[in-house]
Design an enzyme around this catalytic site. Structure first.
Site, PDB file in Angstrom:
ATOM      1  N   GLU A 186       1.433  14.967   3.852  1.00 52.39           N
ATOM      2  CA  GLU A 186       1.538  14.251   3.508  1.00 52.39           C
ATOM      3  C   GLU A 186       3.461  13.846   3.657  1.00 52.39           C
ATOM      4  O   GLU A 186       4.347  14.794   4.224  1.00 52.39           O
ATOM      5  CB  GLU A 186       2.654  14.723   1.616  1.00 52.39           C
ATOM      6  CG  GLU A 186       1.151  14.507   0.745  1.00 52.39           C
ATOM      7  CD  GLU A 186       1.705  15.501  -0.724  1.00 52.39           C
ATOM      8  OE1 GLU A 186       3.187  15.347  -1.352  1.00 52.39           O
ATOM      9  OE2 GLU A 186       0.512  16.150  -1.052  1.00 52.39           O
ATOM     10  N   GLU A 211      -0.182  23.416  -0.449  1.00 55.93           N
ATOM     11  CA  GLU A 211       1.077  24.250  -0.972  1.00 55.93           C
ATOM     12  C   GLU A 211       1.117  25.052  -1.375  1.00 55.93           C
ATOM     13  O   GLU A 211       1.632  25.846  -2.833  1.00 55.93           O
ATOM     14  CB  GLU A 211       1.850  22.679  -1.661  1.00 55.93           C
ATOM     15  CG  GLU A 211       2.416  21.812  -0.360  1.00 55.93           C
ATOM     16  CD  GLU A 211       3.027  20.890  -1.807  1.00 55.93           C
ATOM     17  OE1 GLU A 211       3.513  21.006  -2.801  1.00 55.93           O
ATOM     18  OE2 GLU A 211       3.837  19.750  -0.584  1.00 55.93           O
ATOM     19  N   GLU A 221       4.277  12.020 -10.918  1.00 53.70           N
ATOM     20  CA  GLU A 221       5.058  12.604  -9.752  1.00 53.70           C
ATOM     21  C   GLU A 221       4.838  14.034 -10.820  1.00 53.70           C
ATOM     22  O   GLU A 221       5.824  14.357 -11.603  1.00 53.70           O
ATOM     23  CB  GLU A 221       5.654  12.626  -9.164  1.00 53.70           C
ATOM     24  CG  GLU A 221       6.409  10.845  -8.247  1.00 53.70           C
ATOM     25  CD  GLU A 221       5.057  11.332  -6.743  1.00 53.70           C
ATOM     26  OE1 GLU A 221       4.921  12.639  -6.907  1.00 53.70           O
ATOM     27  OE2 GLU A 221       5.147  10.771  -6.307  1.00 53.70           O
ATOM     28  N   ASN A 277       2.449  19.289   4.280  1.00 51.06           N
ATOM     29  CA  ASN A 277       3.245  18.325   4.042  1.00 51.06           C
ATOM     30  C   ASN A 277       5.145  18.386   4.005  1.00 51.06           C
ATOM     31  O   ASN A 277       5.405  18.984   3.946  1.00 51.06           O
ATOM     32  CB  ASN A 277       3.326  19.007   2.504  1.00 51.06           C
ATOM     33  CG  ASN A 277       2.113  18.242   1.909  1.00 51.06           C
ATOM     34  OD1 ASN A 277       1.041  17.875   2.856  1.00 51.06           O
ATOM     35  ND2 ASN A 277       1.571  18.883   0.590  1.00 51.06           N
ATOM     36  N   HIS A 314      -5.668  20.393  -5.224  1.00 51.86           N
ATOM     37  CA  HIS A 314      -4.094  20.072  -5.237  1.00 51.86           C
ATOM     38  C   HIS A 314      -3.185  20.917  -6.288  1.00 51.86           C
ATOM     39  O   HIS A 314      -2.948  19.198  -7.717  1.00 51.86           O
ATOM     40  CB  HIS A 314      -4.844  18.504  -5.115  1.00 51.86           C
ATOM     41  CG  HIS A 314      -2.893  18.161  -4.955  1.00 51.86           C
ATOM     42  ND1 HIS A 314      -2.947  17.307  -3.323  1.00 51.86           N
ATOM     43  CD2 HIS A 314      -1.570  17.945  -5.188  1.00 51.86           C
ATOM     44  CE1 HIS A 314      -1.878  17.417  -3.703  1.00 51.86           C
ATOM     45  NE2 HIS A 314      -0.923  17.529  -4.572  1.00 51.86           N
ATOM     46  N   TYR A 365       9.267  16.403   3.831  1.00 49.50           N
ATOM     47  CA  TYR A 365      10.386  15.422   3.742  1.00 49.50           C
ATOM     48  C   TYR A 365      11.293  15.627   3.909  1.00 49.50           C
ATOM     49  O   TYR A 365      11.958  14.370   3.913  1.00 49.50           O
ATOM     50  CB  TYR A 365       9.820  15.533   2.351  1.00 49.50           C
ATOM     51  CG  TYR A 365       8.441  15.258   1.139  1.00 49.50           C
ATOM     52  CD1 TYR A 365       8.243  14.275   1.094  1.00 49.50           C
ATOM     53  CD2 TYR A 365       7.796  16.727   1.135  1.00 49.50           C
ATOM     54  CE1 TYR A 365       7.288  13.443   0.159  1.00 49.50           C
ATOM     55  CE2 TYR A 365       6.192  15.833   0.944  1.00 49.50           C
ATOM     56  CZ  TYR A 365       5.995  14.311  -0.032  1.00 49.50           C
ATOM     57  OH  TYR A 365       4.532  13.731  -0.525  1.00 49.50           O
ATOM     58  N   ARG A 367      -6.743  10.633   1.851  1.00 53.46           N
ATOM     59  CA  ARG A 367      -6.686  12.060   1.482  1.00 53.46           C
ATOM     60  C   ARG A 367      -6.826  11.892  -0.309  1.00 53.46           C
ATOM     61  O   ARG A 367      -5.641  11.132  -0.391  1.00 53.46           O
ATOM     62  CB  ARG A 367      -5.510  12.271   1.766  1.00 53.46           C
ATOM     63  CG  ARG A 367      -5.269  14.498   1.354  1.00 53.46           C
ATOM     64  CD  ARG A 367      -4.266  14.815   2.639  1.00 53.46           C
ATOM     65  NE  ARG A 367      -3.909  16.145   1.638  1.00 53.46           N
ATOM     66  CZ  ARG A 367      -2.780  16.193   0.892  1.00 53.46           C
ATOM     67  NH1 ARG A 367      -2.587  14.937   0.795  1.00 53.46           N
ATOM     68  NH2 ARG A 367      -2.955  17.776   0.298  1.00 53.46           N
TER      69      ARG A 367
END
Length: 509
Positions: free
Chosen positions: A402, A189, A451, A331, A143, A333, A99
């Site tokens: 993600e 997002e 990041e 996504n 993105h 985490y 991706r």
């Protein structure tokens, strides 16, 4: 025996033990399920001033010194120059899917109009390399890297003008790449991007207003602009989906979805107000995007708490947006604890409208037994997110776009990341066995990148990138070797002595 050889033998034994205790293998997943890894254009490519690319608002933001480490992604992982080696590494690792995103600024430098031939060639080259190696391609159109010229002209996602420009940009991508690409995500997002870009000012264009900004913003309104940005994004997304279905789907047979940021929320206590706050958190975080897509309007609690500041859809817009997706990307985490905060009067940002407190912490355990004490690594939380999306939104096809663990030391022996990935993959399998329509899992990230919240202060990569070396060499971490062994369905293929190890995985280039 030298220390290095001894170290590799220990890693070999540790990985063998880990594989033996997983309790599942690659073959336990459905045949059409795919495993891969992700990157994004600004975070990976570098070459920000080469071959006709124009600045995105990330270039403006980082060059103004807005990152915590004052870094930029001018070079990043240098994927613009190293893509061919990287695509081979993807294949050698055993990834089934990759991706990545297109840089709008590289493909159409003026935001609209003429296509940049060198940008077009770059993405064609990547796609051709992946096709040659049998890797399933998943492309994200946006993105979080808007061409700066569109931000300058009409303030980007705050203006309905972007709907036409974004649709035209998507049209170019579908036309040029759709003969080889069948998995498309419109926007990454939008829920979190709205809050961090237009509420707190942490991400470009860095807009906010007092007292809500975390950074020193020179323009913005934190109480209204996040809602305007999401509203425009949803309309742009729906426009792109309509274009694809009308013009390309019959021939290309692809699918188009959207991505949301997700965390699981546990009530901090079992009190009624905390339970209600936890549901409110879900309605704001997921429902902000998914309610319009599934039901044609925003959740009632948002309409109640936000009031006139929440834009409304016309009947035509509602019909356009409803059912405008083939899949949902998430996504994910970590999990959070949520408790109630009384709804404040006066000006409020999104967090104030949500009227919650939330904690992401190892030191704030909930009262009772509502959640594990360590929610920064909570694989059960991923399963609960997937089950909630099934129950609340009709079990849509879901891709985990993600999932990964931050490492601050950047070393190769990332046993914590192996533990994290293996347990979250296990939770994904549990969700599938419970009837959730999960179609794929992508680790973030394939390699160390710039990041978006921390620059180069943290590393998420399966492969280490030495950002102090101009050649940006890649080096396999233990997590890359583990993932490769898992995907190749044979843990014994992970050889961690220098003589027996797969040379590709051991190469620094």
């Amino acid at each position: 025996m030298g220390a290095t050889a001894f170290f590799y033998i220990l890693l070999f034994l540790w990985v063998q033990d880990t594989a033996a205790t997983l309790g599942f293998t690659r073959s336990d997943f459905p045949q059409d399920f795919v495993f891969g890894a992700s990157t994004s254009a600004y975070q990976y490519e570098g070459a920000v001033s080469e071959d006709g690319r124009s600045p995105s608002f990330w270039d403006t933001f980082t060059h103004a010194g807005k990152m915590p480490d004052k870094s930029t992604a001018d070079v990043a992982a240098d994927g613009y120059h190293k893509y061919k080696e990287d695509m081979k590494l993807i294949s050698d690792t055993g990834l089934e899917a990759y991706r990545f995103s297109i840089s709008w600024s590289r493909l159409i430098p003026n935001g609209r109009g003429a296509v940049n031939p060198k940008g077009l060639q770059y993405y064609n080259n990547i796609i051709d390399e992946l096709v040659k190696r049998g890797i399933q391609i998943h492309i994200t159109l946006y993105h979080l890297d808007l061409p700066q010229c569109l931000e300058d002209e009409y303030e980007g996602w705050l203006s309905p003008k972007i709907i036409e420009d974004f649709t035209a940009y998507a049209d170019v991508c579908f036309r040029e790449f759709g003969d080889r690409v069948t998995y498309w995500t419109t926007v990454n997002e939008p829920n979190i991007a709205a809050i961090t870009s237009y509420g707190s000012g942490q991400l470009p264009p860095g807009r906010c207003s007092d007292p809500f900004g975390i950074t020193n913003c020179t323009a913005g309104n934190s109480t209204t602009e996040p809602y305007i940005a999401v509203h425009t994004t949803l309309l742009a997304h729906a426009s792109v989906v309509r274009l694809y279905k009308a013009k390309y789907k019959a021939e290309q047979k692809g699918v188009v979805g959207i991505n949301i940021y997700s965390f699981w929320s546990y009530p901090f206590t079992q009190s009624t107000v905390d339970l209600e706050a936890t549901q409110r958190c879900k309605d704001f975080m997921y429902g902000w995007i998914l309610w319009p897509l599934v039901f044609g309007d925003y959740p009632q609690v948002m309409k109640k708490n936000v009031g006139y500041r929440l834009p409304s859809f016309t009947k035509v817009q509602s019909e356009l947006i409803k059912d405008s997706f083939d899949f949902i990307g998430i996504n994910h985490y970590y999990s959070v604890y949520v408790n109630d905060r009384p709804l404040e009067t006066g000006a409020r940002d999104v967090m104030g409208d949500m009227s919650i407190y939330y904690r992401v912490s190892r030191t704030d355990p909930p009262v009772g037994k509502a959640a594990p004490t360590n929610v920064t690594s909570d694989p059960k939380g991923l399963q609960l997110v997937l089950e909630y999306l099934k129950d609340a939104y009709g079990n849509p096809p879901i891709y985990i776009h993600e999932n990964g663990l931050e490492s601050t030391n950047g070393g190769l022996n990332d046993t914590d990341r192996v533990d994290y990935l293996s347990t979250y993959i296990g939770s994904t399998l549990d969700a599938i066995r419970n009837g959730i329509n999960v179609k794929g899992y992508f680790a973030w990230a394939f390699m160390d990148l710039f990041e978006l919240l921390s620059g180069y202060q943290s590393n998420y990569g399966l492969y280490r990138v030495d950002f102090d070396d101009e050649s940006r060499p890649r080096q396999a971490r233990l997590s890359a070797r583990w993932y490769s062994g898992f995907l190749k369905k044979n843990a014994s293929s992970i050889r961690l002595s220098r003589v027996q190890e797969d040379l590709t995985l051991n190469t620094v280039f």
